[in-house]
Design an enzyme around this catalytic site. Structure first.
Site, PDB file in Angstrom:
ATOM      1  CB  THR A 222      -1.223  -3.037  10.130  1.00 38.00           C
ATOM      2  OG1 THR A 222      -2.395  -3.708   9.682  1.00 38.00           O
ATOM      3  CG2 THR A 222      -0.047  -3.391   9.243  1.00 38.00           C
TER       4      THR A 222
ATOM      5  CD  GLU B  28       1.370   0.883   7.697  1.00 36.75           C
ATOM      6  OE1 GLU B  28       0.770   0.900   6.602  1.00 36.75           O
ATOM      7  OE2 GLU B  28       1.386  -0.091   8.461  1.00 36.75           O
ATOM      8  CG  ASP B  29      -1.454   1.793   3.215  1.00 36.55           C
ATOM      9  OD1 ASP B  29      -1.326   1.629   4.451  1.00 36.55           O
ATOM     10  OD2 ASP B  29      -1.956   0.924   2.474  1.00 36.55           O
TER      11      ASP B  29
ATOM     12  NE  ARG C  87      -2.125  -3.087  -4.112  1.00 41.41           N
ATOM     13  CZ  ARG C  87      -2.330  -3.144  -2.801  1.00 41.41           C
ATOM     14  NH1 ARG C  87      -2.223  -2.057  -2.065  1.00 41.41           N
ATOM     15  NH2 ARG C  87      -2.627  -4.287  -2.215  1.00 41.41           N
TER      16      ARG C  87
ATOM     17  CE  LYS D 202     -10.507   4.645   6.307  1.00 41.37           C
ATOM     18  NZ  LYS D 202     -11.129   3.366   5.873  1.00 41.37           N
TER      19      LYS D 202
ATOM     20  N   GLY E  88       0.761  -1.245   0.000  1.00 42.47           N
ATOM     21  CA  GLY E  88       0.000   0.000   0.000  1.00 42.47           C
ATOM     22  C   GLY E  88       0.791   1.295   0.000  1.00 42.47           C
TER      23      GLY E  88
ATOM     24  CG  ASP F 128      -9.052   1.065   9.064  1.00 42.79           C
ATOM     25  OD1 ASP F 128      -9.795   2.048   9.138  1.00 42.79           O
ATOM     26  OD2 ASP F 128      -9.464  -0.081   8.837  1.00 42.79           O
TER      27      ASP F 128
ATOM     28  CG  ASP G 247      -5.751  -3.240  -2.063  1.00 46.94           C
ATOM     29  OD1 ASP G 247      -5.455  -2.753  -0.950  1.00 46.94           O
ATOM     30  OD2 ASP G 247      -6.112  -4.420  -2.207  1.00 46.94           O
TER      31      ASP G 247
END
Ligand code: IMP
Ligand code: MG
Length: 187
Positions: free
Chosen positions: A115, A107-108, A173, A139, A52, A111, A167
């Site tokens: 992770t 990081e992308d 992506r 988020k 990501g 959430d 994605d």
């Protein structure tokens, strides 16, 4: 010279950007500038979390003006974050030793936080001099575990976003901006 026409289908296929390329690039340049100042005379290793983060990572690395080492983790996850039961698996590990060095995890999106929390624990055990997080998106309304994020591109509401590395079932992506998935599907 003949003017190249933009494909008229782009809007229909990809929907409307929620964060467009100009806004994204401006923010990434700012983050890069800030990180360059904060890490002067440090031994910076930029650790990208694949897949990501690839697009954000590539632009961020080029927005940083101090020397750095490039490295990546390839991570997959299974299960749902809803009950905090997400299983995070590192499929491909770092290629350099981070002991005593200054690691910035890229990081992308953060959430649930599961992770990044798991990756931080894993990297902390290798005794870096410092360990921080830079995320393109945050988020916070979805957080399940508390995590400190040191650099954030954009804080967004609880919508599923795709593009710029992110994605939905491995699609979208390569979108050069960020879009909301539900808008794409119902257009
Ligand atoms: P977390 O462990 O719940 O914080 O999830 C982080 C990972 O979930 C990210 O690295 C993404 O791969 C994925 N993810 C979470 N929200 C989104 C989204 O809105 N769009 C695309 N991927 C997402
Ligand atoms: Mg994903």
């Amino acid at each position: 010279m003949e003017q190249k026409k933009e494909p008229a289908t782009e809007q229909r296929i990809f929907g409307k950007p929620v964060i467009n390329q100009v806004v994204l690039q401006r923010r990434i340049q700012k983050l890069g500038h800030q990180i360059s100042q904060d890490y002067v005379r440090k031994d910076l290793i930029l650790v990208g979390v694949l897949k990501g983060a690839f697009a954000f990572y590539a632009d961020l690395a080029r927005a940083i003006s101090i020397p750095l080492t490039v490295d990546f983790l390839l991570v997959t996850s299974r299960g749902s974050s809803a009950r905090g039961r997400k299983q995070i698996k590192v499929v491909s590990d770092l290629t350099v030793d981070i002991k005593g060095r200054d690691v910035l995890l890229v990081e992308d999106i953060i959430d649930s936080g599961l992770t990044v929390k798991s990756l931080l624990k894993r990297l902390q055990a290798r005794e870096p001099n410092s360990l921080k997080v830079c995320a393109m998106l945050d988020k916070p309304s979805r957080r399940k575990v508390e995590v400190a994020i040191d650099y954030v591109g954009f804080t967004i509401p609880n919508k599923y976003v795709v593009g710029f590395g992110l994605d939905y079932e491995n699609n979208y992506r390569n979108l050069p901006y960020l879009a909301v998935l539900e808008q794409l599907q119902f257009e």
